[in-house]
Design an enzyme around this catalytic site. Structure first.
Site, PDB file in Angstrom:
ATOM      1  N   GLU A 121     -50.227  15.637 -58.753  1.00 23.47           N
ATOM      2  CA  GLU A 121     -50.363  14.687 -58.039  1.00 23.47           C
ATOM      3  C   GLU A 121     -50.700  13.347 -58.363  1.00 23.47           C
ATOM      4  O   GLU A 121     -51.305  13.307 -59.226  1.00 23.47           O
ATOM      5  CB  GLU A 121     -50.946  14.888 -56.425  1.00 23.47           C
ATOM      6  CG  GLU A 121     -50.612  16.247 -55.805  1.00 23.47           C
ATOM      7  CD  GLU A 121     -50.222  16.001 -54.366  1.00 23.47           C
ATOM      8  OE1 GLU A 121     -49.355  14.968 -54.058  1.00 23.47           O
ATOM      9  OE2 GLU A 121     -50.717  16.839 -53.560  1.00 23.47           O
ATOM     10  N   LYS A 150     -52.821  20.135 -45.830  1.00 20.29           N
ATOM     11  CA  LYS A 150     -53.512  18.794 -45.842  1.00 20.29           C
ATOM     12  C   LYS A 150     -54.899  19.059 -45.090  1.00 20.29           C
ATOM     13  O   LYS A 150     -55.204  18.737 -43.872  1.00 20.29           O
ATOM     14  CB  LYS A 150     -52.659  17.845 -44.879  1.00 20.29           C
ATOM     15  CG  LYS A 150     -52.924  16.565 -45.461  1.00 20.29           C
ATOM     16  CD  LYS A 150     -51.667  15.434 -44.881  1.00 20.29           C
ATOM     17  CE  LYS A 150     -52.011  14.116 -44.893  1.00 20.29           C
ATOM     18  NZ  LYS A 150     -52.292  13.631 -45.859  1.00 20.29           N
ATOM     19  N   ARG A 192     -46.210  21.059 -40.604  1.00 24.57           N
ATOM     20  CA  ARG A 192     -47.108  21.001 -41.870  1.00 24.57           C
ATOM     21  C   ARG A 192     -48.730  21.305 -41.280  1.00 24.57           C
ATOM     22  O   ARG A 192     -49.602  21.932 -41.745  1.00 24.57           O
ATOM     23  CB  ARG A 192     -47.224  19.772 -42.561  1.00 24.57           C
ATOM     24  CG  ARG A 192     -47.908  19.781 -43.902  1.00 24.57           C
ATOM     25  CD  ARG A 192     -47.569  18.597 -44.909  1.00 24.57           C
ATOM     26  NE  ARG A 192     -48.209  17.568 -44.544  1.00 24.57           N
ATOM     27  CZ  ARG A 192     -47.715  16.121 -44.873  1.00 24.57           C
ATOM     28  NH1 ARG A 192     -46.840  16.268 -46.171  1.00 24.57           N
ATOM     29  NH2 ARG A 192     -48.193  15.321 -44.354  1.00 24.57           N
TER      30      ARG A 192
END
Ligand code: PLP
Ligand code: COI
Length: 337
Positions: free
Chosen positions: A219, A183, A80
């Protein structure tokens, strides 16, 4: 073992002994460097400071029932991190470099891995940013990747007790083709104002809806959302949701429990039909939701003051693997020592 009140730990920064760094300069990565310095010196015109060319990761190491220290799904975090670096046009470290740095940080800070039974863990924070000096908006050629750690307890004060959250349409966390699925620091900066508003009203977190239509659940703050009903584990599918490694693991565990797993859009109108719902993530593990208040419509959805049966079972199964109480049949843990 460090002299820390392990049972009283919250989620905050605590100085440890060493951190690990790699620099990218002149078109190549340097060797791994281990340092006890908590500070970095960068130029005031570094791209990361002006244009948000910054990304991070979060993962945990656990001291198990057998005394061994396990790092949870570190390769997934490394992959990620690579996708975040690609999105920000930063140099992309190899999975091997990231994994080695994480293992080294745990080994060098072994005395900060909380004892088994305290419920605490060692949180690892890889962080990477563009360090080239310039003024115009363009990618940073140079970068610094640091992996450091901090012992932590529960992320939410409520722990496994259900938390109250709000739905807020006044600010969106991420745009459909923006950076919600990686992220990067900017996503978190964008969530601060709505998060502060919720906290001032006594709520723990914000549920964000899709930015295009404000119709679907995205989210739950810095967590993925999941709902349980009719023997199903349901979680939002969206291009602007961070692919949570905890959620990926819970989907597997839900399958093992005989639940059907649905990865799809979740309209707000479906909220009253859930038997249980919650947020999941590395820091939060599973944080059940007790109540949702919709700031714009004034609708209230209530799920009770106690953690639901299915959420508790998922939480237990996940932590059993992380703390070495159950067989790691999917090979999720790296035994560091
Ligand atoms: N969603 C957001 C926005 C997050 O910041 C996090 C935390 O990492 C998660 C979800 C959960 O992801 P993971 O389970 O990989 O920690
Ligand atoms: C995590 O769960 O690791 C996170 O990154 C969430 C938050 C502390 C930003």
């Amino acid at each position: 073992m460090a002299n820390i009140d392990w049972n009283a730990l919250g989620f905050g920064y605590c100085k440890t002994d060493f951190n690990v760094r790699y620099s990218f300069a002149d078109g190549k990565w340097g060797e791994m460097e281990v340092t006890d310095d908590e500070y970095i010196k960068i130029h005031m015109s570094s791209y990361c400071l002006h244009y948000g060319i910054e990304l991070f990761e979060g993962l945990k190491a656990f001291r198990g029932v057998d005394g061994k220290v396990r790092l949870f799904r570190v390769e997934e975090n490394a992959k990620r991190l690579q996708s975040s670096a690609e999105r920000l046009c930063l140099p992309v470290p190899t999975v091997d470099m990231i994994v080695k740095a994480c293992v080294e940080v745990v080994k060098r800070n072994e005395r900060f891995v909380p004892p088994y039974g305290t419920g605490a863990s060692l949180y690892l924070r890889p962080v990477m940013f563009g360090t080239s000096v310039g003024l115009g908006v363009k990618p940073s050629d140079d970068a610094l990747l640091i992996v450091y750690c901090s012992p932590v307890g529960a992320y939410f004060k409520t722990g496994i007790k259900p938390m109250p959250v709000v739905i807020d349409r006044d600010q969106d966390r991420a745009a459909p083709r923006g950076t919600g699925d990686v992220k990067v620091g900017g996503n978190y900066a964008a969530s601060l104002l709505s998060g502060e508003r919720a906290h001032k009203m006594g709520y723990s977190n914000v549920i964000y809806l899709d930015a295009a239509e404000h119709k679907y659940i995205e989210e739950c703050g810095a967590c993925n959302f999941f709902g349980i009903k009719d023997g199903k584990y349901i979680t939002p599918k969206s291009p602007s949701v961070l692919p949570s490694i905890t959620n990926k693991s819970l989907r597997q565990l839900a399958c093992d429990m005989g639940l059907e797993v649905e990865d799809r859009r979740i309209p707000v109108e479906e909220l009253p039909t859930f038997e249980e719902c919650g947020g999941c993530g590395t820091a939060a593990v599973i944080s059940p939701i007790g109540k949702i208040f919709d700031l714009q419509t004034n609708d209230v959805y209530e799920y009770g003051d106690e953690v639901g049966k299915v959420s508790l079972e998922l939480y237990t199964r996940l932590q059993d693997i992380q703390y070495g109480r159950a067989e790691d049949k999917y090979g999720w843990c790296t035994i560091v020592m």
